[in-house]
Design a protein around this motif. Structure first.
Motif, short mmCIF file in Angstrom:
data_model
loop_
_atom_site.label_atom_id
_atom_site.label_comp_id
_atom_site.label_asym_id
_atom_site.label_seq_id
_atom_site.Cartn_x
_atom_site.Cartn_y
_atom_site.Cartn_z
N UNK A 63 0.83 -1.21 0.00
CA UNK A 63 0.00 0.00 0.00
C UNK A 63 0.86 1.26 0.00
N UNK A 64 1.92 1.26 0.79
CA UNK A 64 2.81 2.43 0.84
C UNK A 64 3.52 2.63 -0.50
N UNK A 65 3.92 1.55 -1.12
CA UNK A 65 4.56 1.64 -2.44
C UNK A 65 3.58 2.25 -3.44
N UNK A 66 2.32 1.81 -3.39
CA UNK A 66 1.31 2.33 -4.32
C UNK A 66 1.06 3.81 -4.09
N UNK A 67 0.96 4.23 -2.81
CA UNK A 67 0.73 5.65 -2.50
C UNK A 67 1.90 6.49 -3.02
N UNK A 69 3.93 5.83 -5.46
CA UNK A 69 3.92 5.85 -6.93
C UNK A 69 2.87 6.83 -7.46
N UNK A 70 1.69 6.81 -6.86
CA UNK A 70 0.61 7.71 -7.31
C UNK A 70 1.00 9.17 -7.10
N UNK A 71 1.47 9.49 -5.89
CA UNK A 71 1.83 10.88 -5.60
C UNK A 71 2.99 11.35 -6.46
N UNK A 72 3.95 10.46 -6.71
CA UNK A 72 5.09 10.82 -7.57
C UNK A 72 4.64 11.06 -9.01
N UNK A 73 3.73 10.22 -9.48
CA UNK A 73 3.24 10.37 -10.86
C UNK A 73 2.52 11.69 -11.07
N UNK A 74 1.79 12.13 -10.06
CA UNK A 74 1.07 13.41 -10.16
C UNK A 74 1.94 14.61 -9.78
N UNK A 75 3.12 14.36 -9.25
CA UNK A 75 3.98 15.45 -8.82
C UNK A 75 3.45 16.16 -7.60
N UNK A 113 -2.64 3.00 9.56
CA UNK A 113 -3.44 4.14 9.14
C UNK A 113 -2.57 5.05 8.28
N UNK A 114 -3.01 5.32 7.07
CA UNK A 114 -2.30 6.23 6.16
C UNK A 114 -3.15 7.49 6.04
N UNK A 115 -2.57 8.63 6.44
CA UNK A 115 -3.33 9.88 6.43
C UNK A 115 -2.57 10.95 5.65
N UNK A 116 -3.30 11.60 4.75
CA UNK A 116 -2.74 12.70 3.96
C UNK A 116 -3.54 13.97 4.25
N UNK A 117 -3.10 14.80 5.18
CA UNK A 117 -3.79 16.08 5.42
C UNK A 117 -3.36 17.10 4.36
N UNK A 118 -4.33 17.65 3.65
CA UNK A 118 -4.02 18.60 2.58
C UNK A 118 -5.03 19.76 2.63
N UNK A 143 -6.37 2.25 -2.33
CA UNK A 143 -6.21 1.62 -1.02
C UNK A 143 -7.44 0.81 -0.63
N UNK A 144 -8.62 1.31 -0.98
CA UNK A 144 -9.85 0.59 -0.63
C UNK A 144 -10.06 -0.61 -1.55
N UNK A 145 -9.88 -0.40 -2.84
CA UNK A 145 -10.19 -1.44 -3.82
C UNK A 145 -9.13 -2.52 -3.89
N UNK A 146 -7.85 -2.13 -3.86
CA UNK A 146 -6.77 -3.10 -4.08
C UNK A 146 -6.15 -3.65 -2.81
#
Length: 202
Positions: A63-67, A69-75, A113-118, A143-146
């Motif tokens: 899950x952390x690897x996926x998060x 990757x997603x954040x890096x891809x979007x910059x 628990x993975x939390x992203x406050x933005x 995170x929910x689906x996979x």
């Protein structure tokens, strides 16, 4: 959050040298005169949304690897406080805690628990908000689906709970809770739009 407290202290006080109350960290007086549950939409500061999901122990690394990757891809830059990680055991003492035992959450194992406050912008158009929220939407749905994640019920946005319902995130737990609701609140006195989004009925 720390910067917001420093730049926009939560207290106001009257001063002899200015017309209106000023914000300050240096106040004294009775606590009931300083503290309130009143929300002021005109105040200084920013609104936040906390995107938070609990993930079962066995999927935490992926899950952390996926998060990442997603954040890096979007910059994406999480400039406020970064990502919060917290840990707690999965327990059967609750049906609807996001780390409650059931499905992929196994009794006694450590949920993450993975939390992203933005910041949560206001007064922007629908298209711009869709662009802004796209990385967080992908993080949440992934995170929910996979990875069998469940969203924090006091955070996030309504669409997350509707997505969870589609994914049957709570499984048997939601059915047990629904049975209790049907028995204890047969007329739906405590029902609301949020409970419907979670998948509960009157």
């Amino acid at each position: 959050r720390y910067a917001d407290f420093v730049l926009n202290p939560p207290f106001e006080k009257d001063v002899w040298w200015w017309f209106d109350p000023i914000r300050s960290n240096k106040v004294k007086g009775y606590s009931h005169r300083m503290m309130s549950s009143y929300f002021d939409s005109e105040g200084d500061g920013i609104f936040n949304v906390d995107w938070e999901v609990a993930v079962p122990q066995q999927f935490s690394e992926q899950a952390l690897i996926a998060v990442r990757e997603i954040l890096h891809r979007y910059g994406v830059s999480l400039f406020e406080v970064g990502v919060f990680l917290r840990f707690a055991p999965s327990e059967s003492t609750s049906w609807l805690a996001n780390s409650a035992t059931g499905g992929p959450f196994r009794e006694g194992e450590i949920a993450m628990y993975i939390e992203l406050p933005v910041p949560d912008p206001v007064a922007f158009g629908e298209n711009w908000m869709a662009w802004y929220e796209a990385p967080y939407r992908e993080v949440m749905t992934t995170l929910i689906q996979d990875f069998g994640g469940r969203a924090h019920l006091g955070k996030n946005k309504d669409w997350v709970f509707e997505f969870e319902t589609e994914q049957d995130a709570y499984g048997e737990n939601l059915l047990r809770f629904q049975a209790a609701v049907s028995e204890l609140d047969p007329t739906g006195v405590f029902s609301n739009d949020w409970s419907f989004a979670l998948g509960l009925s009157r």
